[in-house]
Design a protein around this motif. Structure first.
Motif, mmCIF file in Angstrom:
data_model
loop_
_atom_site.group_PDB
_atom_site.id
_atom_site.type_symbol
_atom_site.label_atom_id
_atom_site.label_comp_id
_atom_site.label_asym_id
_atom_site.label_seq_id
_atom_site.Cartn_x
_atom_site.Cartn_y
_atom_site.Cartn_z
ATOM 1 N N ALA A 85 3.141 12.624 -17.290
ATOM 2 C CA ALA A 85 3.471 12.151 -15.537
ATOM 3 C C ALA A 85 4.636 12.507 -14.826
ATOM 4 O O ALA A 85 4.670 13.060 -13.729
ATOM 5 N N PRO A 86 5.742 12.424 -15.462
ATOM 6 C CA PRO A 86 6.999 12.864 -14.916
ATOM 7 C C PRO A 86 7.147 14.176 -14.391
ATOM 8 O O PRO A 86 7.614 14.341 -13.335
ATOM 9 N N GLN A 87 6.260 15.159 -14.909
ATOM 10 C CA GLN A 87 6.311 16.681 -14.828
ATOM 11 C C GLN A 87 5.344 16.672 -13.348
ATOM 12 O O GLN A 87 5.760 17.353 -12.246
ATOM 13 N N GLY A 88 4.362 15.827 -13.509
ATOM 14 C CA GLY A 88 3.454 15.873 -12.196
ATOM 15 C C GLY A 88 4.236 15.181 -10.937
ATOM 16 O O GLY A 88 3.929 15.696 -9.880
ATOM 17 N N GLY A 92 4.866 17.300 -7.601
ATOM 18 C CA GLY A 92 4.001 17.029 -6.645
ATOM 19 C C GLY A 92 2.655 17.109 -6.941
ATOM 20 O O GLY A 92 1.748 17.247 -6.058
ATOM 21 N N ARG A 93 2.443 16.943 -8.318
ATOM 22 C CA ARG A 93 1.100 17.413 -8.661
ATOM 23 C C ARG A 93 0.419 16.121 -9.409
ATOM 24 O O ARG A 93 0.502 15.828 -10.466
ATOM 25 N N ARG A 94 -0.359 15.375 -8.622
ATOM 26 C CA ARG A 94 -0.660 13.899 -8.678
ATOM 27 C C ARG A 94 -1.884 13.708 -8.656
ATOM 28 O O ARG A 94 -2.678 12.507 -8.701
ATOM 29 N N HIS A 95 -2.740 14.597 -8.998
ATOM 30 C CA HIS A 95 -4.197 14.782 -9.398
ATOM 31 C C HIS A 95 -4.594 15.060 -10.750
ATOM 32 O O HIS A 95 -4.000 15.924 -11.342
ATOM 33 N N VAL A 96 -5.449 14.038 -11.274
ATOM 34 C CA VAL A 96 -5.722 14.310 -12.727
ATOM 35 C C VAL A 96 -7.251 13.920 -12.832
ATOM 36 O O VAL A 96 -8.058 13.405 -12.048
ATOM 37 N N VAL A 97 -7.952 14.575 -13.902
ATOM 38 C CA VAL A 97 -9.381 14.441 -14.110
ATOM 39 C C VAL A 97 -9.498 14.134 -15.382
ATOM 40 O O VAL A 97 -9.082 14.375 -16.898
ATOM 41 N N THR A 98 -10.733 13.121 -15.570
ATOM 42 C CA THR A 98 -11.358 12.608 -16.983
ATOM 43 C C THR A 98 -12.593 12.277 -16.727
ATOM 44 O O THR A 98 -13.276 12.486 -15.619
ATOM 45 N N SER A 99 -13.200 11.728 -17.746
ATOM 46 C CA SER A 99 -14.571 11.323 -17.743
ATOM 47 C C SER A 99 -14.857 9.729 -17.932
ATOM 48 O O SER A 99 -14.118 9.141 -18.597
ATOM 49 N N ARG A 100 -16.119 9.348 -17.505
ATOM 50 C CA ARG A 100 -16.510 7.854 -17.932
ATOM 51 C C ARG A 100 -16.776 7.567 -19.374
ATOM 52 O O ARG A 100 -17.081 6.576 -19.725
ATOM 53 N N ILE A 101 -16.776 8.783 -20.298
ATOM 54 C CA ILE A 101 -17.440 8.449 -21.348
ATOM 55 C C ILE A 101 -16.171 8.532 -22.440
ATOM 56 O O ILE A 101 -16.451 8.452 -23.593
ATOM 57 N N GLU A 102 -14.866 8.690 -22.168
ATOM 58 C CA GLU A 102 -14.014 8.784 -22.765
ATOM 59 C C GLU A 102 -13.655 7.383 -23.473
ATOM 60 O O GLU A 102 -13.945 6.248 -23.275
ATOM 61 N N HIS A 103 -12.871 7.530 -24.784
ATOM 62 C CA HIS A 103 -12.474 6.361 -25.478
ATOM 63 C C HIS A 103 -11.533 5.539 -24.819
ATOM 64 O O HIS A 103 -10.705 6.230 -23.870
ATOM 65 N N LYS A 104 -11.175 4.469 -25.016
ATOM 66 C CA LYS A 104 -10.638 3.439 -24.099
ATOM 67 C C LYS A 104 -8.928 3.882 -24.374
ATOM 68 O O LYS A 104 -8.084 3.737 -23.460
ATOM 69 N N ALA A 105 -8.667 4.770 -25.211
ATOM 70 C CA ALA A 105 -7.385 5.109 -25.531
ATOM 71 C C ALA A 105 -7.167 6.414 -24.486
ATOM 72 O O ALA A 105 -6.023 6.843 -24.413
#
Length: 378
Positions: A85-88, A92-105
Motif C-alpha cells: 500500500a505505501p508504494q501505491g 498514485g496507483r490506488r487501484h487493486v483487483v481481487t475476487s469474491r471467492i478469496e479467503h477472508k485473509a
C-alpha cells in the motif's frame, strides 16, 4: 471423535512422520538461535533455516533469497497486500483487483485498503467456481497496483487459471499475488510461473505444524517487490518480517515442502483413488457438485445433497467421518459460504453443501456407511 476418520484436510493436515522428527530435533536437540553468530549452536540453526529456504523455494521454482518466513498464509497475505500500500500511495496507483471467492485473509485486507482510499475491483466467479481471466483483463487500468487471485479455492478445491491470469498481465506493471495455501506442494506447475510476484504459503496445509508459513517474493530483475513491513523491531528476514526465527517450525516446513515436491505424483494418485471410491458410493444419492469437479484437486469434494441440511449431516456422520461445511476460519459463523453464494447458490442451497477433504495419509473410509446415513436423513 475417537473412531471417526478425519476428512477435513483442507482445514488442516496431519503432521507427516518425517516432519515430526525434524520438528522435535530442532525443538529439543538443536535449539540454537539462528541469529547467534558466535557459536556452533547458532551456526547449525542458521544452516537449518537456509536449507528450509531452499526446500520451500524449490517447490515454486524460486530462489533462496526470495523466501520470507511468516506465521502462516494469513500473515503472508496481509504482508503482500497491505505491505504494498505505501508504494501505491507514493506512486498514485490506488487501484487493486481481487475476487469474491478469496479467503477472508485476503478479503479483509482488501476491505482495509478500501477504507484507506484505494479502489477495489471485485471479480465474480462463474457457476463453475472459476474467475475468468477475461474479467481480470477488463478490470486492469494503468494505475492498477496489485492483483490478488487465489491458486486453489479452499472450499471447492477448484484450481484457478493462474497461467491465464499471468498472460492477461503481460506488459502490465501490476504486482500479482496468489494465496497458495491450498495448492502449494499439490499443484506444482501452477506456481512456477515467473510472472507471479508474491506467493503465500501455509505449513499446516502441507503436513507441517501450525504457526509457520512463507511469503515468496520473486525478484523483477534485481528488485524484490517493494513490501513495507507490518511489524518493526529487528533485522530478521531482511527487515520485512522481524522477530526471532522459529527454527524448529521453519525446518519442519522445509522438510514438508521437500517431501511434497518429491512425492507429489504418488500423493495425487492415492487421493484420486479415494475420490473414486467416495463418488462410487455416493453417486446413488445424486449429489450436486459445487462448481466444475473436473477442475478440482483430487483430494476435495464439495457436494450438495438436496433436502439435507449440512449441519444435520455433519452431526449424523460425526462418529464415522469428520467433515465440514466451509472454511475453518469462519466455522463459528452459521452464515452461508460467501464462496458458494458468489458462485450463484441460494442461501438454502449453500446450507446443503459439505466439504469432504482427505490426503495420502487418510485411512480406509466406509463410504457405503456414509451413504446410508445420508439416505436416512432424506
Amino acid at each position: 471423535m475417537e473412531g471417526s476418520v478425519y476428512l477435513d484436510c483442507n482445514a488442516t493436515t496431519p503432521l507427516d512422520n518425517s516432519v515430526r522428527e525434524v520438528l522435535l530435533k530442532y525443538l529439543v536437540e538443536e535449539y540454537g538461535n539462528e541469529g547467534s553468530r558466535t557459536h556452533e549452536y547458532g551456526a547449525r540453526a542458521k544452516q537449518a533455516v537456509q536449507r528450509a529456504r531452499d526446500q520451500v523455494a524449490s517447490v515454486v521454482g524460486a530462489k533462496r533469497e526470495e523466501v520470507v518466513f511468516t506465521s502462516g498464509a494469513t500473515e503472508s497475505n496481509n504482508l503482500a497486500i497491505l505491505g504494498l500500500a505505501p508504494q501505491g500511495e507514493k506512486e498514485g496507483r490506488r487501484h487493486v483487483v481481487t475476487s469474491r471467492i478469496e479467503h477472508k485473509a485476503v478479503l479483509e485486507p482488501f476491505e482495509e485498503l478500501e477504507r484507506r482510499g484505494f479502489e477495489v475491483s471485485w471479480l465474480e466467479p462463474g457457476p463453475d467456481g472459476v474467475v475468468r481471466p477475461e474479467a481480470l483483463a477488463d478490470a486492469l487500468r494503468p494505475e492498477t497496483l496489485l492483483v490478488s487471485l487465489m491458486h486453489v479455492n479452499n472450499e471447492t478445491g477448484i484450481r484457478q487459471p493462474v497461467a491465464e491470469y499471468t498472460r492477461a498481465l503481460e506488459g502490465h506493471p501490476a504486482y500479482f499475488h496468489t494465496d497458495a495455501a491450498q495448492g502449494f506442494g499439490k499443484d506444482l506447475e501452477g506456481l512456477r510461473n515467473p510472472r507471479i510476484d508474491l506467493i503465500s504459503v501455509s505449513g499446516h496445509k502441507v503436513y507441517a505444524p501450525k504457526g509457520i508459513g512463507a511469503l515468496v517474493m520473486r525478484r523483477r530483475g534485481y528488485s524484490l517487490p517493494p513490501i513495507r513491513p507490518l511489524v518493526l523491531g529487528g533485522g530478521q528476514e531482511r527487515g520485512i518480517r522481524p522477530g526471532t526465527l522459529p527454527v524448529a517450525l521453519i525446518a519442519a516446513l522445509g522438510e514438508a515442502a521437500e517431501r511434497a515436491e518429491r512425492e507429489q505424483a504418488q500423493r495425487c494418485k492415492t487421493c484420486s483413488a479415494i475420490r473414486d471410491r467416495a463418488l462410487a458410493a455416493l453417486s446413488a444419492l445424486d449429489p450436486v457438485p459445487s462448481g466444475d469437479p473436473t477442475l478440482s484437486l483430487p483430494h476435495v469434494l464439495n457436494l450438495r445433497f438436496p433436502g439435507v441440511d449440512s449441519e444435520a449431516l455433519m452431526v449424523a456422520l460425526k462418529d464415522l467421518v469428520a467433515i465440514s461445511n466451509g472454511s475453518a476460519c469462519t466455522s463459528s459463523s452459521y452464515k452461508p459460504s460467501h464462496v458458494l453464494k458468489a458462485m450463484g447458490l441460494s442461501d438454502d442451497e449453500a446450507n446443503e453443501c459439505v466439504r469432504i477433504s482427505w490426503c495420502h495419509l487418510t485411512p480406509e473410509v466406509d463410504w457405503e456407511a456414509v451413504a446410508a446415513r445420508i439416505w436416512a436423513l432424506r
